[in-house]
Design an enzyme around this catalytic site. Structure first.
Site, PDB file in Angstrom:
ATOM      1  N   ASP A 271       0.612  -7.609   1.539  1.00 30.98           N
ATOM      2  CA  ASP A 271       0.943  -6.198   1.714  1.00 30.98           C
ATOM      3  C   ASP A 271       2.459  -5.979   1.695  1.00 30.98           C
ATOM      4  O   ASP A 271       3.024  -5.299   2.546  1.00 30.98           O
ATOM      5  CB  ASP A 271       0.347  -5.633   3.004  1.00 30.98           C
ATOM      6  CG  ASP A 271       0.357  -4.100   3.014  1.00 30.98           C
ATOM      7  OD1 ASP A 271       0.446  -3.497   1.918  1.00 30.98           O
ATOM      8  OD2 ASP A 271       0.279  -3.508   4.114  1.00 30.98           O
TER       9      ASP A 271
ATOM     10  N   GLY B 279      -2.907 -24.249  -4.027  1.00 25.68           N
ATOM     11  CA  GLY B 279      -4.321 -24.369  -4.364  1.00 25.68           C
ATOM     12  C   GLY B 279      -5.283 -24.565  -3.215  1.00 25.68           C
ATOM     13  O   GLY B 279      -6.311 -25.233  -3.379  1.00 25.68           O
ATOM     14  N   VAL B 280      -4.972 -24.002  -2.028  1.00 28.28           N
ATOM     15  CA  VAL B 280      -5.912 -24.098  -0.907  1.00 28.28           C
ATOM     16  C   VAL B 280      -6.151 -22.716  -0.312  1.00 28.28           C
ATOM     17  O   VAL B 280      -5.296 -21.831  -0.383  1.00 28.28           O
ATOM     18  CB  VAL B 280      -5.400 -25.037   0.207  1.00 28.28           C
ATOM     19  CG1 VAL B 280      -5.165 -26.438  -0.326  1.00 28.28           C
ATOM     20  CG2 VAL B 280      -4.156 -24.476   0.877  1.00 28.28           C
TER      21      VAL B 280
ATOM     22  N   HIS C  94       0.817  -1.214   0.000  1.00 30.86           N
ATOM     23  CA  HIS C  94       0.000   0.000   0.000  1.00 30.86           C
ATOM     24  C   HIS C  94       0.855   1.270   0.000  1.00 30.86           C
ATOM     25  O   HIS C  94       0.337   2.371  -0.187  1.00 30.86           O
ATOM     26  CB  HIS C  94      -0.994   0.007   1.166  1.00 30.86           C
ATOM     27  CG  HIS C  94      -0.395   0.279   2.518  1.00 30.86           C
ATOM     28  ND1 HIS C  94      -0.021  -0.718   3.394  1.00 30.86           N
ATOM     29  CD2 HIS C  94      -0.113   1.439   3.149  1.00 30.86           C
ATOM     30  CE1 HIS C  94       0.443  -0.185   4.499  1.00 30.86           C
ATOM     31  NE2 HIS C  94       0.406   1.135   4.376  1.00 30.86           N
TER      32      HIS C  94
ATOM     33  N   GLY D 274       2.659   6.793   7.759  1.00 34.73           N
ATOM     34  CA  GLY D 274       3.977   7.158   7.247  1.00 34.73           C
ATOM     35  C   GLY D 274       5.049   6.197   7.711  1.00 34.73           C
ATOM     36  O   GLY D 274       6.087   6.041   7.079  1.00 34.73           O
ATOM     37  N   ASN D 275       4.800   5.534   8.882  1.00 38.58           N
ATOM     38  CA  ASN D 275       5.719   4.485   9.343  1.00 38.58           C
ATOM     39  C   ASN D 275       5.596   3.212   8.504  1.00 38.58           C
ATOM     40  O   ASN D 275       6.477   2.355   8.540  1.00 38.58           O
ATOM     41  CB  ASN D 275       5.420   4.112  10.798  1.00 38.58           C
ATOM     42  CG  ASN D 275       6.144   4.989  11.791  1.00 38.58           C
ATOM     43  OD1 ASN D 275       5.536   5.834  12.418  1.00 38.58           O
ATOM     44  ND2 ASN D 275       7.445   4.810  11.927  1.00 38.58           N
ATOM     45  N   SER D 276       4.493   3.082   7.776  1.00 42.06           N
ATOM     46  CA  SER D 276       4.247   1.864   7.005  1.00 42.06           C
ATOM     47  C   SER D 276       5.424   1.545   6.089  1.00 42.06           C
ATOM     48  O   SER D 276       5.907   2.412   5.370  1.00 42.06           O
ATOM     49  CB  SER D 276       2.983   2.022   6.167  1.00 42.06           C
ATOM     50  OG  SER D 276       1.846   2.091   6.987  1.00 42.06           O
TER      51      SER D 276
END
Length: 372
Positions: A147, A281-282, A116, A226-228
């Site tokens: 993410d 595939g699970v 993000h 902003g820390n992300s």
């Protein structure tokens, strides 16, 4: 009469002693160090070795763990500015600028951050380095579910933050978060705290859709917008997580993605320029998520198979909905992050051995060939 004379002499004697003491103190405190020591009076003896004429001041040491870590890791933390265009109405677009953090994991310019913060849809990425320079960045790989994003800049011999081992994290250990809260105005802010909990799940909304981020590290180290994308590091300065979210309705509730899930991704991106995730595939849930989704699902270990791709590798190998995956290639998989870490360390076409429990409680094993 003689008795009275002695009483008169006592104050005079006491005053003399006080004056001598004051003069002696002044000599040794102010006069001796400057004018007498080493010239008339030898230097005071300061150790078990020979007398010396110089005072050796020990090298200053960092006063706290956080100070030492900040000095070591802050140069490798970057600011990230992204520009995207959102469509408004049918033919109008609106320019949207976002800022966040990231950290350098390879000296040749590979940077780890959140999806993000830097997604493939960004039209422009600007990376702000600790030396004040700015460089354009390019997203080499990104995954909105995890993410996570890996960015590349054209630079050499950059400072880096080593990747630690998030599997050894314990509740209560000291952690330090570094990032750019509230945009680039407060660059490389350092906050410290502890790990408050492990394997947390956080429901979030993205693009109008609900999703659950799993197996997160919970910390009370201050994490703000902003820390992300910035690092969560341990007391040795090793990155054990990537700061990703904060609960805004409460204080001291920050979350980070465990670093171990990034290791096979970063390794393959550096080696090949991208990462193609092998597919099992699970759709699986660990015990915490399983009970959150459905209170009737109670498991003590492993991953509950909530859904399965009928054309996928797991189904073809005999695994069915409702089974519990226990191990992959001999490694316990009690969280989806653990499962993905093992799968991502393999390549498309590789075979993995899967241990599972059936609906009736029987234990079985099978071989799954990972696909695209």
């Amino acid at each position: 009469m003689q008795h009275d004379d002695n009483r008169m002499k006592k104050p005079s004697y006491l005053a003399t002693v006080i004056i001598i003491a004051v003069i002696t103190s002044l000599i040794f405190t102010y006069i001796a160090p400057k004018f007498l020591w080493g010239k008339i009076i030898p230097f005071p003896y300061t150790g078990t070795g020979p007398l010396r004429k110089e005072v050796i001041i020990p090298k200053a040491e960092p006063s706290t763990i956080a100070e030492a870590v900040a000095k070591k890791d802050t140069p490798a933390v970057v600011g990230i500015s992204s520009i995207e265009f959102e469509r408004q109405y049918y033919f109008l677009e609106r320019k949207v600028e976002g800022v966040g953090s990231g950290f350098i994991v390879d000296k040749n310019g590979y940077i780890l951050t959140n999806n993000h913060v830097a997604s493939p849809s960004a039209k422009k990425l600007t990376i702000y380095l600790s030396d004040g320079s700015t460089l354009p960045g390019k997203v080499l790989w990104s995954d909105s579910t995890l993410d996570l994003s890996v960015i590349k800049i054209n630079a050499k011999n950059l400072p880096t933050i080593p990747l630690g081992d998030s599997d050894t994290n314990i509740v209560g250990q000291t952690v330090i978060a570094i990032g750019n809260p509230l945009g680039l105005r407060f660059e490389r802010t350092v906050t410290s705290g502890i790990i408050s909990a492990l394997n947390r799940s956080l429901p979030i909304e993205e693009g109008g859709k609900q999703k659950i981020m799993e197996d997160l590290i919970q910390t009370d180290a201050s994490i703000n917008p902003g820390n992300s994308g910035g690092p969560l590091v341990d007391s040795k300065g090793n990155a054990i997580g990537i700061n990703t979210a904060k609960v805004t309705t409460a204080e001291g509730l920050g979350f980070a993605i465990p670093i171990n899930i990034t290791k096979p991704i970063v390794r393959k991106v550096i080696a090949t320029g991208t990462f193609k995730a092998p597919y099992i595939g699970v759709v699986g849930y660990d015990r915490e998520i399983a009970s959150y989704i459905n209170a009737d699902i109670v498991i003590a270990e492993g991953i509950y198979v909530a859904d399965i791709d009928p054309a996928g590798p797991a189904y073809k190998a005999g695994i069915k909905k409702g089974y519990i995956l226990l191990e992959v290639d001999g490694k316990p998989v009690d969280t989806m992050t653990a499962l993905k870490t093992v799968i991502y360390s393999r390549n498309i076409g590789d075979k993995v051995n899967v241990k599972y429990r059936t609906l009736t409680g029987d234990i079985g094993t099978t071989t799954v060939t990972l696909s695209k």
